[in-house]
Scaffold this motif. Structure first.
Motif, PDB file in Angstrom:
ATOM      1  N   GLU A  76       0.857  -1.186   0.000  1.00 20.57           N
ATOM      2  CA  GLU A  76       0.000   0.000   0.000  1.00 20.57           C
ATOM      3  C   GLU A  76       0.889   1.229   0.000  1.00 20.57           C
ATOM      4  O   GLU A  76       1.917   1.260   0.663  1.00 20.57           O
ATOM      5  CB  GLU A  76      -0.926   0.014   1.214  1.00 20.57           C
ATOM      6  N   GLU A 125      -7.837   2.395   0.001  1.00 20.26           N
ATOM      7  CA  GLU A 125      -7.823   0.954   0.285  1.00 20.26           C
ATOM      8  C   GLU A 125      -8.691   0.162  -0.691  1.00 20.26           C
ATOM      9  O   GLU A 125      -8.282  -0.888  -1.190  1.00 20.26           O
ATOM     10  CB  GLU A 125      -8.276   0.680   1.720  1.00 20.26           C
ATOM     11  N   LYS A 129      -7.018  -2.594  -3.285  1.00 15.92           N
ATOM     12  CA  LYS A 129      -7.360  -4.020  -3.274  1.00 15.92           C
ATOM     13  C   LYS A 129      -8.029  -4.448  -4.575  1.00 15.92           C
ATOM     14  O   LYS A 129      -7.756  -5.535  -5.084  1.00 15.92           O
ATOM     15  CB  LYS A 129      -8.234  -4.350  -2.070  1.00 15.92           C
TER      16      LYS A 129
END
Length: 152
Positions: A76, A125, A129
């Protein structure tokens, strides 16, 4: 040069260009032994992609994806949110087109459409993903959801 000769020359270049594009080698994916092991894994651990504020949620139950995300995917913060959003937008369009063509694309791979609205900020996020799932999926099943080679 006569107009007829010019047309023949243009046609020749078009044929040569078409021939060159048809015979160009496809770039092979460089998949490591570790990544192949993850792809062949039967370990199932679901990955939830959600944003409470937008009430957006996807649950991915794909053997190996959680392990791949934790051990092989870029961490990330590696990509900017705008990069992820742009790539996701393109791949969602291609994904959804394939869902609608089960006679042409494997319906076991493309089961459900993804409702991704480019006007909604899903946050980092969710985009991270989703992007990585698309990369995982393309690499594992040798698919292409856009013009880019799915690299890590």
């Amino acid at each position: 040069m006569k107009k007829n000769d010019l047309n023949k020359l243009i046609a020749l270049f078009l044929v040569l260009g078409l021939f060159a594009s048809c015979t160009a080698k496809k770039e092979a994916l460089d998949i490591s032994t570790k990544e192949k092991e993850v792809f062949n894994s039967n370990a199932e651990e679901q990955v939830e992609i959600k944003n409470e504020e937008t009430e957006y949620e996807i649950t991915i139950i794909e053997p190996g994806f959680y392990t791949w995300l934790q051990s092989i995917a870029r961490p990330e913060g590696y990509y900017s949110q705008s990069f992820l959003e742009n790539r996701n937008r393109l791949m969602v369009i291609n994904w959804n087109q394939r869902v609608l063509q089960p006679q042409r694309f494997n319906p076991n791979l493309y089961e459900l459409q993804i409702n991704y609205d480019p006007n909604i900020d899903y946050g980092y996020e969710v985009n991270y993903k989703l992007y990585n799932y698309f990369i995982y999926f393309q690499r594992k099943y040798n698919q292409r959801l856009g013009p880019f080679i799915p690299r890590i």
